[in-house]
Design a protein around this motif. Sequence first.
Motif, short mmCIF file in Angstrom:
data_model
loop_
_atom_site.label_atom_id
_atom_site.label_comp_id
_atom_site.label_asym_id
_atom_site.label_seq_id
_atom_site.Cartn_x
_atom_site.Cartn_y
_atom_site.Cartn_z
N UNK A 18 0.82 -1.21 -0.06
CA UNK A 18 0.16 0.02 0.22
C UNK A 18 0.91 1.20 0.04
N UNK A 19 2.04 1.22 0.52
CA UNK A 19 2.97 2.27 0.65
C UNK A 19 3.81 2.66 -0.71
N UNK A 20 3.74 1.90 -1.66
CA UNK A 20 4.53 2.09 -2.70
C UNK A 20 4.13 3.33 -3.57
N UNK A 21 4.78 4.27 -3.81
CA UNK A 21 4.40 5.41 -4.61
C UNK A 21 4.44 5.27 -6.04
N UNK A 22 3.58 5.92 -6.80
CA UNK A 22 3.87 5.83 -8.29
C UNK A 22 5.32 5.92 -8.62
N UNK A 23 6.11 6.79 -8.29
CA UNK A 23 7.44 7.09 -8.74
C UNK A 23 8.29 5.84 -8.36
N UNK A 24 8.14 5.22 -7.15
CA UNK A 24 8.86 4.31 -6.85
C UNK A 24 8.39 3.04 -7.77
N UNK A 25 7.14 2.78 -7.94
CA UNK A 25 6.63 1.75 -8.75
C UNK A 25 7.26 1.85 -10.17
N UNK A 26 7.49 3.05 -10.93
CA UNK A 26 7.88 2.90 -12.21
C UNK A 26 9.51 2.79 -12.05
N UNK A 27 10.10 3.26 -10.75
CA UNK A 27 11.54 2.99 -10.94
C UNK A 27 11.63 1.44 -10.82
#
Length: 242
Positions: A18-27
Amino acid sequence: MAAYRGQGRLVVDDAVLRDVSRSAALEIQRRVIQGLATPVVAWKAALLADGDLVSAPIVAERLFTSPCHLQQQLYGRGGVECEIAFRFSRAPTGGYSFTQTDILDALDGACAAIEVVDSRWGGPSPAPRNAMVADLLANGALVCSALNEVWQGVSFATQQVKLRINGTLVHQSVGGHPDSDLIGLLVKFAGDLRSRGVPIEPGTIVTTGSFTGLFTANPGDVISAEFEGFEPVSVTFETGNT
């Protein structure tokens, strides 16, 4: 414990996902593709009900031509969806933002496709949205039929679709896609990639979301789909845990 291996999947605490951000997901996407060291030849794109565009790359080893056989390591839990995919002959050109004409001029065909869906997360499905983005949108494989170069007369709003498993009709619909403006979706997708500095290479396939919803097939099953105006597409799930 935040994460552990289970049955070949990474089981992660829900709170972490749940805590994964969109920027982190794309990285994470970028690092996974970099680590695989194999070309990106296709993309999965979807415009969600709240207007959020999500997409994920598909590497060469997971793109197949119908008819084909897949090993269990690729089809995993056996999810299947029936979609329409498009091929870019070149990167679209345009001004500050792309238009539908820009996209249409860059396409050289469309085809029926079966997307094989298999999340690498071992917890409950579906995972939170950004966790799914990090997971390459749960793409296991994409199977495409022969390309139709004169698809422009097809109405996706009234597209007739049939899905069969082992010859038995399990789904039939007229339309069924949550947003029949598939070219509009490609406009947003291409614009999003450009904003991220990601090129669309010639020959790239982009699949645009399910007309049937998610079905589950089992080892040994033959899955086939028919879209009016397109060549049929089929895939066989091999038996055995390889």
